[in-house]
Write an enzyme that holds these catalytic residues in place. Structure first.
Site, PDB file in Angstrom:
ATOM      1  N   ASP A   1      -8.276  -3.506 -10.630  1.00  0.00           N
ATOM      2  CA  ASP A   1      -9.083  -2.302 -10.804  1.00  0.00           C
ATOM      3  C   ASP A   1      -8.166  -1.094 -11.072  1.00  0.00           C
ATOM      4  O   ASP A   1      -7.393  -1.109 -12.014  1.00  0.00           O
ATOM      5  CB  ASP A   1      -9.967  -2.131  -9.560  1.00  0.00           C
ATOM      6  N   ARG A   2      -8.207  -0.051 -10.243  1.00  0.00           N
ATOM      7  CA  ARG A   2      -7.354   1.121 -10.484  1.00  0.00           C
ATOM      8  C   ARG A   2      -5.879   0.738 -10.485  1.00  0.00           C
ATOM      9  O   ARG A   2      -5.091   1.226 -11.296  1.00  0.00           O
ATOM     10  CB  ARG A   2      -7.597   2.193  -9.408  1.00  0.00           C
TER      11      ARG A   2
ATOM     12  N   HIS B   1     -20.162   6.017 -12.084  1.00  0.00           N
ATOM     13  CA  HIS B   1     -19.161   6.711 -11.277  1.00  0.00           C
ATOM     14  C   HIS B   1     -18.028   7.257 -12.133  1.00  0.00           C
ATOM     15  O   HIS B   1     -17.419   8.276 -11.789  1.00  0.00           O
ATOM     16  CB  HIS B   1     -18.613   5.780 -10.187  1.00  0.00           C
TER      17      HIS B   1
ATOM     18  N   TYR C   1      -9.617   9.273 -10.958  1.00  0.00           N
ATOM     19  CA  TYR C   1     -10.610   8.942 -11.987  1.00  0.00           C
ATOM     20  C   TYR C   1     -10.669  10.017 -13.070  1.00  0.00           C
ATOM     21  O   TYR C   1     -10.838   9.707 -14.254  1.00  0.00           O
ATOM     22  CB  TYR C   1     -11.988   8.757 -11.347  1.00  0.00           C
TER      23      TYR C   1
ATOM     24  N   HIS D   1     -16.215  -8.956  -8.378  1.00  0.00           N
ATOM     25  CA  HIS D   1     -15.168  -7.992  -8.718  1.00  0.00           C
ATOM     26  C   HIS D   1     -14.008  -8.036  -7.735  1.00  0.00           C
ATOM     27  O   HIS D   1     -12.848  -7.895  -8.124  1.00  0.00           O
ATOM     28  CB  HIS D   1     -15.775  -6.591  -8.747  1.00  0.00           C
TER      29      HIS D   1
END
Length: 292
Positions: free
Chosen positions: A107-108, A152, A212, A272
């Site tokens: 992910d990030r 988001h 983000y 996920h």
């Protein structure tokens, strides 16, 4: 900290003038750094890290702005750019005695890993990413009603102020939503770990939003520059992701091939949070990557 990776030692390592990272280190052998995703901390690697530590030095930091690592104020676009966060990881590894290392992220953390691979090809020996696309492609495939799955991203792309206020007002509901809807097996994140994720995220709203926000601005610019220059990931790359291509109408493997010459692309039936939901699968994938 209420939880820790069993058998790992914890320390704090300064990586920038105002940033010290919390990091768990275990095992011996060739090094691999594991970077966590959202809304998690380094604890997401607890199963994978213990297995890999049998024959690798495994380094699991909290990214800047997350977990028990420092959370500098967003001074400018660079503060939470993936380029800056990748530089943190190179400094961290160097301070721990590793000038070359394998890198995997979820992910990030995968976005940070990709940027590290593009910016520092002589340092990153192998690259693994779990359930992301490169930033530029991520924005390109989101359009129309299907983009609602990534609401988001749009919320946290807004200028400083409103996103932080809205999320802080309902932090547990906001972060808990993703832990619920993104997991196919919620039991894979037990109550104590979930509580730690929620507390860590609740305490880091401004820095998470800044991370983000950077991906809606400066990170795109960096990807565009690399694409225009024809820069690609030079090391062996393994990508594991849910079959988002089928769901959103794009060819994920084809997108990845524009970034990586030596690519292994896999889809998974896991949710996920695959390092927690399907750790044996992730361990097998990373061990295969490290053997290339």
């Amino acid at each position: 900290m209420t939880s820790a990776i069993p058998g790992f030692d914890y320390q704090r390592v300064a990586v920038d003038d105002d940033v010290t990272l919390n990091v768990a280190v275990g095992g011996t052998g060739s090094p691999i750094v594991l970077l966590h995703g959202f809304p998690q901390t380094h604890l997401m690697w607890r199963h994978v890290a213990v297995d890999l530590a049998a024959d690798h030095t495994v380094i699991c930091p909290d990214l800047r702005g997350y977990g028990a690592s420092d959370k500098p104020a967003e001074r400018d676009a660079d503060t939470y750019s993936k380029r800056t966060m990748a530089a943190d990881i190179l400094t961290l590894a160097s301070e721990l005695g590793h000038e070359r290392f394998a890198l995997a992220g979820h992910d990030r953390g995968a976005l940070v890993a990709i940027r590290a691979g593009l910016d520092h090809p002589a340092t990153i020996t192998h690259l693994g990413t779990l359930d992301v696309l490169p930033t530029l492609d991520m924005w390109d495939i989101l359009h129309g009603p299907t983009a609602a799955v990534a609401f988001h991203l749009y919320l946290m792309a807004q200028p400083p102020g409103l996103p932080e206020q809205m999320i802080s007002a309902s932090a547990d509901a906001f972060f808990g939503y993703f832990l619920d809807v993104w997991a196919q097996n919620p039991q894979a994140i037990p109550a104590d770990v979930r509580a730690e994720y929620l507390k860590a995220s609740r305490d880091a709203v401004p820095s998470i939003v800044a991370d983000y926000r950077a991906s809606a601005g400066i990170d795109i610019e960096h990807d565009q520059t690399d694409r225009a220059a024809g820069n690609r990931l030079a090391m062996p790359v393994t990508v594991v992701q849910q079959d988002w291509g089928a769901a959103l109408g794009y060819d994920a493997a084809a997108l990845w091939r524009t970034w990586a010459a030596d690519l292994e692309h896999r889809t998974t039936s896991a949710g996920h949070f695959m390092a927690e939901e399907a750790p044996d699968e992730v361990i097998k994938v990373l061990r295969s990557l490290l053997a290339r």
